[in-house]
Design an enzyme around this catalytic site. Structure first.
Site, PDB file in Angstrom:
ATOM      1  N   SER A 127       0.821  -1.215   0.000  1.00 15.61           N
ATOM      2  CA  SER A 127       0.000   0.000   0.000  1.00 15.61           C
ATOM      3  C   SER A 127       0.852   1.261   0.000  1.00 15.61           C
ATOM      4  O   SER A 127       1.931   1.305   0.610  1.00 15.61           O
ATOM      5  CB  SER A 127      -0.893  -0.003   1.244  1.00 15.61           C
ATOM      6  OG  SER A 127      -1.492   1.259   1.453  1.00 15.61           O
ATOM      7  N   GLU A 129       0.168   3.668   1.714  1.00 16.04           N
ATOM      8  CA  GLU A 129       0.191   4.130   3.107  1.00 16.04           C
ATOM      9  C   GLU A 129       1.519   3.787   3.784  1.00 16.04           C
ATOM     10  O   GLU A 129       1.848   4.351   4.820  1.00 16.04           O
ATOM     11  CB  GLU A 129      -0.968   3.521   3.893  1.00 16.04           C
ATOM     12  CG  GLU A 129      -2.340   4.085   3.536  1.00 16.04           C
ATOM     13  CD  GLU A 129      -2.579   5.499   4.069  1.00 16.04           C
ATOM     14  OE1 GLU A 129      -1.991   5.852   5.110  1.00 16.04           O
ATOM     15  OE2 GLU A 129      -3.354   6.251   3.451  1.00 16.04           O
ATOM     16  N   TYR A 151      -2.028   0.594  10.400  1.00 16.12           N
ATOM     17  CA  TYR A 151      -2.263  -0.089   9.131  1.00 16.12           C
ATOM     18  C   TYR A 151      -1.015  -0.029   8.256  1.00 16.12           C
ATOM     19  O   TYR A 151      -0.569  -1.044   7.699  1.00 16.12           O
ATOM     20  CB  TYR A 151      -3.442   0.557   8.406  1.00 16.12           C
ATOM     21  CG  TYR A 151      -3.619   0.109   6.966  1.00 16.12           C
ATOM     22  CD1 TYR A 151      -4.235  -1.099   6.673  1.00 16.12           C
ATOM     23  CD2 TYR A 151      -3.165   0.898   5.914  1.00 16.12           C
ATOM     24  CE1 TYR A 151      -4.395  -1.517   5.353  1.00 16.12           C
ATOM     25  CE2 TYR A 151      -3.318   0.491   4.596  1.00 16.12           C
ATOM     26  CZ  TYR A 151      -3.931  -0.716   4.325  1.00 16.12           C
ATOM     27  OH  TYR A 151      -4.079  -1.111   3.018  1.00 16.12           O
TER      28      TYR A 151
END
Length: 328
Positions: A127, A129, A151
């Site tokens: 990801s 992120e 996360y």
């Protein structure tokens, strides 16, 4: 007939990937949690050609059983607790599922493959992120990772574990560092779908406003239907590798609001949008923009849906859905 096993098949990516693989003649198996999973019916209706198996990324024996049943040539690990805001409230569970779950499925694949680890090709859903507090703009495969949420941290663990299994055991294991990708199938808790649903409902007189957090956060938004093709292309390469999958453009939440409201004929959205500190992240990721050069050059991948088309697609879908609910 090639065979594939997909974890996280109930999410938007799982559904689009299933459609893609079925269209290419694959026999597709999907891992689904629990006997009474509320999304089981969604999968059965959307991709009836998929064979569903019960299992859990936290239950190692269920992963081995699924592999023995599916006997896949390709495994796509899309399963995760993927809502970033939720990860602060449930950091332990996020670490277990989104992080250690990757280790579980990698180890299950290694044991299933026995002495021939190359017979199963593995895809890990990494990801954007992971970049978090970005260290260079745009972000590419070599950019230092600095995650800003539980996360993101869990995704970094899974990302490096995938590399480790490739380097340690010779597995054909790839990670797709996917930047934000949206669609009409996105869950309503995600900000893009929250906006498109609200715009549709405001246009139809069903609600008065939408409440959001940081309107200045910038993301690189693409279409999920385009991005699953990049996943498949990674597993067709001679060797595993990492690839950034992105559009190379960045847009703010304000830009998304501009497009979405204008699509239904509302030029000034200010009266319809409220901000609430509850929707602000403890540590914000201010700017994400990916460099997809490697995916373009090595995979031959190109996005087909641009930002205005994506927003219009989501708003149109929600208008149709809300009108159907009103009529029903």
């Amino acid at each position: 007939m090639p065979r594939a096993l997909i974890t996280g098949i109930t999410g938007q990516d799982g559904l689009y990937l299933s459609e893609l693989l079925l269209s290419k003649g694959y026999e597709v198996y999907g891992l689904i949690r629990g006997q009474n999973n509320p999304k089981r019916e969604l999968v059965e209706q959307t991709v009836p050609g998929v064979k569903l198996l019960t299992g859990d990324l936290m239950d190692f024996s269920s992963l081995l059983r699924a592999l023995e049943t599916a006997q896949p040539d390709e495994v796509y690990n899309l399963g995760a607790i993927s809502f970033v805001a939720y990860s602060w409230e449930n950091a332990h569970l996020t670490a277990d599922v989104t992080g250690k779950g990757v280790l579980n499925i990698l180890e299950a694949v290694r044991l299933y493959a026995h002495d021939d680890v190359s017979k199963v090709r593995f895809y890990q859903a990494s990801s954007s992120e992971m970049f978090g507090k970005v260290q260079e703009v745009p972000q590419r495969e070599t950019t230092l990772l600095w995650p800003r949420s539980p996360y993101g941290v869990a995704k970094v663990f899974g990302h490096y574990m995938t590399i480790n299994y490739r380097e340690s055991y010779g597995m054909h294991a790839s990670s797709g560092i996917l930047f934000n990708h949206e669609s009409p199938r996105r869950g309503p808790e995600f900000v893009t779908r929250k906006i498109s649903m609200a715009v549709a409902r405001i246009k139809l007189g069903l609600q008065d406003y939408v409440t959001l957090g940081n309107l200045d956060a910038k993301r690189d938004w693409g279409y999920a239907g385009d991005y699953v093709e990049a996943m498949w292309r990674m597993l067709q390469q001679p060797e595993g590798d990492e690839y950034v999958v992105a559009t190379g453009e960045t847009h703010s939440i304000r830009d998304f609001l501009d497009r979405a409201f204008a699509h239904v004929g509302i030029e000034d959205w200010a009266p319809y949008v409220k901000q609430d500190p509850r929707f602000m992240r403890p540590a914000e990721v201010e700017l994400l923009i990916g460099d997809p050069t490697k995916a373009h050059e090595k995979l031959g991948w190109e996005r087909k849906v641009d930002f205005p088309q994506l927003v219009a697609m989501m708003v149109d879908n929600d208008l149709e859905e809300q009108r159907g609910l009103m009529a029903g």
